[in-house]
Each structure stands twice: as C-alpha cells, then as structure tokens.
Design an enzyme around this catalytic site. Structure first.
Site: not given
Ligand code: RB5
Length: 150
Positions: A98, A67, A65, A133, A8
C-alpha cells in the site's frame, strides 16, 4: 534483487546475519553500514543507503539501528525515500503493498534475527499494488515537493 543495507554500532551482528540470509536467498547485498562496535552516529549511514535507493543503485534498502527509529528518520529526509520501521511481518508486507516503501528499518535491540528474517521476506517479496494507493503515495510526494521550496 540488489539490496543496500546500513547499520550503526548497535546492529553489527544483526546486519551480518541479515546479509548472510539475503545472500543465501540469491540477493546481491551492498553494505553501507559500519562493521565496528565503536559508537558512531546513525544519520550518516541512513543517508548513504537512502541515497543509493534514490539513485537506483539498489532496488531496496534495509536500515538497522538500536530501535530502527533514528535511522528511519534520517532515511526519510532523502527525496523519494519512504522508510518504515517494522517490528512484525504484517506491517512489512503492507508497507510495500500500500505504501510502496523502499527502505525497511527495524531495531536490533527490539527484535531477534528469526523475526527479522520473516519481516525481510515480507518486505522483499511483496510488490506495490498501485491503483488507489499510487494516488496516496503521490500525495505524500507532493508534501515533499512543497517543502523543498521552503
Ligand atoms: C544508539 O545508542 C541508538 O540511539 C541508536 O542505535 C538508535 O536506536 C537511535 O534511534
């Protein structure tokens, strides 16, 4: 190897550096992510790379993204996808060994590019061990199958 990548707006530079890294190692990379900083919704990009993995258009996927969490959740809604968020190499290695994970996710706001490269190397260069596994991964697929009919 043919690797699909999605991201993203939070991970444009990270994606570009990862693509350059993978290509420098001889991999073919298919870009399903955005190259714009305009705020967009990550699920559509996660779905695109996950579909490509499911349809065997690519061997493995990488989804990034902020996180790694949101895009991994989206990927995991596609049948046959086992996406995992990894912030260190050990988990990345065992996610293949695994769990036979087929999409690696991480957060561009969580880790830097050098750690990302180590994580990617461990993911891409490790084969599924199979054996006991395989039975466990099959049990995960069974959960998916049972929920399809609901
Ligand atoms: C975008 O601001 C953020 O929410 C997205 O990149 C991600 O971290 C969502 O899980």
């Amino acid at each position: 190897m043919r690797i699909g990548i999605a991201n993203d707006h939070s991970a444009v530079e990270m994606k570009q550096e990862v693509v350059a890294y993978l290509e420098s190692k001889g991999h073919e990379v298919v870009n399903f992510g955005t190259d714009s900083h305009e705020s967009i919704d990550y699920p559509q990009f996660g779905e695109m790379v996950a579909n490509a993995v499911r349809d065997q258009e690519v061997d493995l996927g990488i989804a990034i993204c902020g996180t790694g969490l949101g895009i991994s959740l989206a990927c995991n809604k596609v049948s046959g996808i086992r996406a995992c968020v990894c912030s260190e190499p050990y988990t990345a290695k065992y996610s293949r060994l695994h769990n036979n994970c087929n999409v690696l996710c991480f957060g561009a706001r969580v880790i830097g590019i050098e750690l990302a490269k180590m994580i990617i190397d461990n993911f891409v260069e490790t084969e599924f061990e199979g054996g006991r596994h395989q039975r466990r991964v099959d049990l995960i697929s069974d959960i998916e199958a049972r929920n399809k009919s609901l």
